[in-house]
Design a protein around this motif. Structure first.
Motif, short mmCIF file in Angstrom:
data_model
loop_
_atom_site.label_atom_id
_atom_site.label_comp_id
_atom_site.label_asym_id
_atom_site.label_seq_id
_atom_site.Cartn_x
_atom_site.Cartn_y
_atom_site.Cartn_z
N LYS A 80 59.63 19.18 -25.94
CA LYS A 80 59.29 20.04 -24.80
C LYS A 80 60.54 20.74 -24.29
O LYS A 80 60.53 21.95 -24.04
N SER A 81 61.64 20.00 -24.15
CA SER A 81 62.87 20.61 -23.65
C SER A 81 63.45 21.62 -24.64
O SER A 81 64.16 22.54 -24.25
N ASP A 82 63.11 21.47 -25.91
CA ASP A 82 63.54 22.44 -26.93
C ASP A 82 62.61 23.64 -27.02
O ASP A 82 62.81 24.53 -27.85
N GLY A 83 61.58 23.67 -26.19
CA GLY A 83 60.66 24.81 -26.14
C GLY A 83 59.65 24.86 -27.27
O GLY A 83 59.13 25.93 -27.58
N LEU A 84 59.36 23.72 -27.88
CA LEU A 84 58.42 23.70 -28.99
C LEU A 84 57.00 23.37 -28.51
O LEU A 84 56.82 22.66 -27.53
N ASP A 85 56.02 23.89 -29.22
CA ASP A 85 54.64 23.49 -29.03
C ASP A 85 54.42 22.20 -29.80
O ASP A 85 55.24 21.81 -30.65
N ILE A 86 53.30 21.53 -29.54
CA ILE A 86 53.02 20.25 -30.18
C ILE A 86 51.66 20.30 -30.86
O ILE A 86 50.67 20.72 -30.26
N ILE A 87 51.64 19.86 -32.12
CA ILE A 87 50.39 19.62 -32.83
C ILE A 87 50.18 18.12 -32.86
O ILE A 87 51.07 17.37 -33.27
N CYS A 88 49.01 17.68 -32.42
CA CYS A 88 48.60 16.28 -32.54
C CYS A 88 47.57 16.24 -33.67
O CYS A 88 46.56 16.95 -33.61
N GLN A 89 47.82 15.44 -34.68
CA GLN A 89 46.96 15.41 -35.86
C GLN A 89 46.58 13.97 -36.20
O GLN A 89 47.40 13.07 -36.13
N CYS A 90 45.31 13.79 -36.54
CA CYS A 90 44.85 12.51 -37.08
C CYS A 90 43.82 12.81 -38.16
O CYS A 90 43.60 13.98 -38.51
N GLU A 91 43.21 11.79 -38.69
CA GLU A 91 42.30 11.98 -39.84
C GLU A 91 41.21 13.02 -39.56
O GLU A 91 41.05 13.95 -40.33
N TYR A 92 40.48 12.86 -38.49
CA TYR A 92 39.38 13.78 -38.20
C TYR A 92 39.66 14.72 -37.03
O TYR A 92 38.83 15.58 -36.71
N GLY A 93 40.80 14.56 -36.37
CA GLY A 93 41.13 15.42 -35.25
C GLY A 93 40.23 15.20 -34.06
O GLY A 93 39.95 16.13 -33.31
N GLU A 94 39.76 13.97 -33.87
CA GLU A 94 38.81 13.70 -32.80
C GLU A 94 39.25 12.61 -31.85
O GLU A 94 38.93 12.66 -30.67
N SER A 95 39.94 11.59 -32.32
CA SER A 95 40.13 10.40 -31.50
C SER A 95 41.59 10.12 -31.16
O SER A 95 42.01 10.29 -30.02
N ARG A 96 42.39 9.69 -32.14
CA ARG A 96 43.79 9.36 -31.85
C ARG A 96 44.55 10.61 -31.40
O ARG A 96 45.26 10.57 -30.40
N SER A 97 44.39 11.69 -32.14
CA SER A 97 45.12 12.92 -31.79
C SER A 97 44.66 13.48 -30.45
O SER A 97 45.48 13.95 -29.66
N SER A 98 43.38 13.41 -30.17
CA SER A 98 42.89 13.96 -28.89
C SER A 98 43.30 13.06 -27.72
O SER A 98 43.58 13.54 -26.63
N GLY A 99 43.36 11.75 -27.95
CA GLY A 99 43.84 10.85 -26.89
C GLY A 99 45.29 11.14 -26.55
O GLY A 99 45.68 11.17 -25.38
N CYS A 100 46.10 11.38 -27.58
CA CYS A 100 47.51 11.71 -27.36
C CYS A 100 47.65 13.06 -26.66
O CYS A 100 48.41 13.19 -25.70
N ALA A 101 46.92 14.05 -27.15
CA ALA A 101 46.97 15.39 -26.54
C ALA A 101 46.55 15.35 -25.08
O ALA A 101 47.19 15.98 -24.22
N ALA A 102 45.49 14.60 -24.77
CA ALA A 102 45.03 14.49 -23.38
C ALA A 102 46.10 13.86 -22.50
O ALA A 102 46.32 14.31 -21.36
N ALA A 103 46.80 12.85 -23.01
CA ALA A 103 47.86 12.21 -22.24
C ALA A 103 49.01 13.17 -21.97
O ALA A 103 49.54 13.23 -20.85
N ILE A 104 49.40 13.94 -22.97
CA ILE A 104 50.47 14.92 -22.81
C ILE A 104 50.08 15.96 -21.76
O ILE A 104 50.84 16.27 -20.85
N LEU A 105 48.87 16.48 -21.90
CA LEU A 105 48.41 17.51 -20.96
C LEU A 105 48.26 16.96 -19.55
O LEU A 105 48.56 17.65 -18.58
#
Length: 149
Positions: A87-112
């Motif tokens: 974030k301090s380097d000004g980068l966007d973040i991709i959260c990826q998991c097998e189906y893009g539904e559970s682990r990645s979305s839980g992480c993305a929700a926490a970041i947001l």
């Protein structure tokens, strides 16, 4: 900072053409076993990758996998540091998991939720089923790191 959620299939297509620039990746994959796929290889596109081999399980079944809430996801503090760095380097973040539904979305929700106070938007989106243990572990680690700064 933009936070995106992708499945293995979608991100594999992006790696072949159209992978975004100025992006870091948090990649969740199943722990190695006879049935599991290897993690996605991002080395040709970015060196800012945090790989997490972790089961997609809920709180109620942690004991079946020999975990407690405290022992599940031991690398979460390092992940919080990674998130703050990119974030301090000004980068966007991709959260990826097998189906893009559970682990990645839980992480993305926490970041947001931590940075923008709108993590609920992920929970409200019918495409996602955020893993709540992942969400709470990441959110708590981000809050703890912010309190230490």
């Amino acid at each position: 900072m933009q936070v995106s959620i992708y499945s293995r299939e979608t991100v594999t297509k992006l790696l072949k053409s159209g992978f975004p620039e100025k992006v870091a990746v948090i990649s969740f994959y199943d722990p190695p076993s006879a049935n599991s796929d290897p993690p996605v290889d991002y080395s040709a596109k970015t060196d800012r990758v945090f790989m997490v081999a972790i089961h997609d399980i809920d709180l109620s079944v942690l004991p079946e996998f020999h975990f407690t809430y405290d022992s599940y996801f031991p690398e979460v503090d390092k992940l919080a540091e990674f998130i703050y760095e990119v974030k301090s380097d000004g980068l966007d973040i991709i959260c990826q998991c097998e189906y893009g539904e559970s682990r990645s979305s839980g992480c993305a929700a926490a970041i947001l939720e931590h940075f923008c106070k709108n993590g609920i938007s992920i929970f409200a989106d019918y495409r996602y089923y955020p893993n709540q243990v992942i969400y709470h572990k990441v959110f708590d680690a981000l809050e703890k790191l912010a309190a230490e700064k």
